[in-house]
Design a protein around this motif. Structure first.
Motif, PDB file in Angstrom:
ATOM      1  N   THR A 156      42.121 110.651  84.828  1.00 28.91           N
ATOM      2  CA  THR A 156      41.937 109.185  84.752  1.00 28.91           C
ATOM      3  C   THR A 156      40.772 108.806  83.820  1.00 28.91           C
ATOM      4  OG1 THR A 156      40.509 109.227  86.702  1.00 28.91           O
ATOM      5  CG2 THR A 156      42.858 108.826  87.087  1.00 28.91           C
ATOM      6  N   TRP A 159      41.038 105.705  81.535  1.00 35.56           N
ATOM      7  CA  TRP A 159      41.115 104.355  82.092  1.00 35.56           C
ATOM      8  C   TRP A 159      39.937 103.515  81.601  1.00 35.56           C
ATOM      9  CZ3 TRP A 159      42.416 104.507  88.061  1.00 35.56           C
ATOM     10  CH2 TRP A 159      43.667 105.112  88.229  1.00 35.56           C
ATOM     11  N   SER A 160      40.161 102.203  81.499  1.00 33.93           N
ATOM     12  CA  SER A 160      39.059 101.313  81.133  1.00 33.93           C
ATOM     13  C   SER A 160      38.112 101.181  82.335  1.00 33.93           C
ATOM     14  CB  SER A 160      39.601  99.933  80.753  1.00 33.93           C
ATOM     15  OG  SER A 160      40.108  99.300  81.914  1.00 33.93           O
ATOM     16  N   GLU A 162      37.195  98.496  83.672  1.00 31.69           N
ATOM     17  CA  GLU A 162      37.735  97.486  84.591  1.00 31.69           C
ATOM     18  C   GLU A 162      38.772  98.107  85.527  1.00 31.69           C
ATOM     19  OE1 GLU A 162      37.445  97.005  81.237  1.00 31.69           O
ATOM     20  OE2 GLU A 162      35.604  95.868  81.547  1.00 31.69           O
ATOM     21  N   GLU A 163      39.666  98.924  84.936  1.00 27.20           N
ATOM     22  CA  GLU A 163      40.682  99.584  85.777  1.00 27.20           C
ATOM     23  C   GLU A 163      40.030 100.460  86.839  1.00 27.20           C
ATOM     24  OE1 GLU A 163      44.585 101.258  83.678  1.00 27.20           O
ATOM     25  OE2 GLU A 163      42.862 101.297  82.328  1.00 27.20           O
ATOM     26  N   ALA A 166      38.310  98.376  89.525  1.00 25.12           N
ATOM     27  CA  ALA A 166      39.289  97.700  90.405  1.00 25.12           C
ATOM     28  C   ALA A 166      39.799  98.671  91.476  1.00 25.12           C
ATOM     29  CB  ALA A 166      40.441  97.147  89.574  1.00 25.12           C
ATOM     30  N   LEU A 167      40.079  99.918  91.084  1.00 24.01           N
ATOM     31  CA  LEU A 167      40.581 100.891  92.064  1.00 24.01           C
ATOM     32  C   LEU A 167      39.484 101.259  93.061  1.00 24.01           C
ATOM     33  CD1 LEU A 167      43.282 102.669  92.450  1.00 24.01           C
ATOM     34  CD2 LEU A 167      41.812 104.542  91.709  1.00 24.01           C
ATOM     35  N   HIS A 184      35.533 108.165  86.701  1.00 23.05           N
ATOM     36  CA  HIS A 184      36.775 108.958  86.719  1.00 23.05           C
ATOM     37  C   HIS A 184      36.743 110.083  87.744  1.00 23.05           C
ATOM     38  CE1 HIS A 184      34.454 111.611  84.071  1.00 23.05           C
ATOM     39  NE2 HIS A 184      35.368 112.535  84.273  1.00 23.05           N
ATOM     40  N   THR A 187      37.989 108.073  90.687  1.00 23.64           N
ATOM     41  CA  THR A 187      39.357 107.525  90.587  1.00 23.64           C
ATOM     42  C   THR A 187      40.403 108.643  90.505  1.00 23.64           C
ATOM     43  OG1 THR A 187      39.142 107.308  88.176  1.00 23.64           O
ATOM     44  CG2 THR A 187      38.673 105.339  89.498  1.00 23.64           C
TER      45      THR A 187
END
Ligand SMILES: [Fe+2]
Ligand SMILES: [Fe+2]
Length: 269
Positions: A156, A159-160, A162-163, A166-167, A184, A187
């Motif tokens: 991951t 991923w940005s 923000e992504e 959010a998770l 990461h 996440t």
């Protein structure tokens, strides 16, 4: 009454494909449905055939075959595309009968990494996986598990911020306060568990600990070390590598200390 033959790569068979086949069985003129495995795929046809057979166990009137032995109609492209989504890591979208096998196994891990990581990150992941396997063998640990955690540890990373945030706000709010490059490592295990169905505690813990270095077990130390000293990093790590082959704890302490010093130097500069 007729027999319907549905052809696809079944690479692997997905829940959506299984549902489409089961819908055929509901037709009053259909007595039997055969799922025919085409030749081409990431996995060899025999393995895919075994998976189809396993997925069909609950269905008395559905059978599996190789497409070279029967003729039939090809499944819709959108259904066949659901196989790609599984190969890219969404193991929970595979047919129920094979999900556990995928989550606990070694298949489609490289296709998931190639789909989700940039090329340099994918080659770093392969290199980390290879070194994890070697170190696990030397220290009499599970080398397949070591390879798997190395392969997946940065899944991951693309991923940005923000992504990632959010998770984490949903699954691990305590991790939001870390610097975004650390996200990461939190996440990734969440993704492995919720999307891929991977429940192996040692793998999940090792990946969660690979940036902060709060390692709790030998596999976790192996991942931390391998991530820092794998050959594609491009600097001289002969001393660290030699030590890691002999003494995991000492190598971990050394690599951790070097990483701390590097961080301090960067903050000073
Ligand atoms: Fe990482
Ligand atoms: Fe990494």
């Amino acid at each position: 009454m007729s027999t319907v033959v549905l052809c696809a790569p079944f690479d692997p068979i997905t829940e959506a494909e299984l549902q489409a086949a089961a819908a055929e069985l509901k037709r009053p003129d259909v007595s039997t449905v055969i799922l025919a495995v085409e030749d081409e795929g990431v996995l060899d046809a025999e393995t895919r055939l075994c998976f189809v057979k396993r997925a069909l166990r609950p269905y008395r009137r559905m059978h599996a075959a190789l497409a070279c032995d029967v003729s039939g109609v090809r499944l819709d492209d959108s259904l066949i595309d659901s196989e790609r989504i599984v190969r890219e890591g969404a193991f929970r979208k595979a047919a129920p009968g094979i999900r556990k096998t995928l989550a606990e196994g070694m298949r489609y891990l490289e296709t998931a990494v190639d789909a989700r990581c940039k090329p340099h990150r994918a080659s770093h992941s392969r290199s980390v996986a290879a070194l994890c396997r070697t170190l696990a063998q030397v220290h009499h640990l599970d080398s397949d598990k070591a390879w798997k955690m190395g392969m997946l540890h940065d899944l991951t990373k693309a991923w940005s911020e923000e992504e990632g945030r959010a998770l984490l706000e949903v699954y691990a709010p305590e991790a939001v306060s870390y610097a975004p490059p650390v996200y990461h490592s939190f996440t990734c295990p969440i993704f492995l568990r919720t999307v891929m169905g991977i429940e192996d505690r040692e793998i999940l813990d090792a990946i969660r600990q690979h940036t902060l270095g709060d390692c709790t077990g030998p596999l976790s130390k192996i991942l931390y070390i391998a991530d820092k000293i794998e050959p594609t990093r491009g600097y001289d790590v002969s001393k660290e590598t030699e030590l890691a082959m002999k003494d995991l704890d000492a190598a971990f302490a050394l690599v951790y200390r070097e990483a701390e010093e590097y961080r301090e130097r960067r903050m000073d500069g």
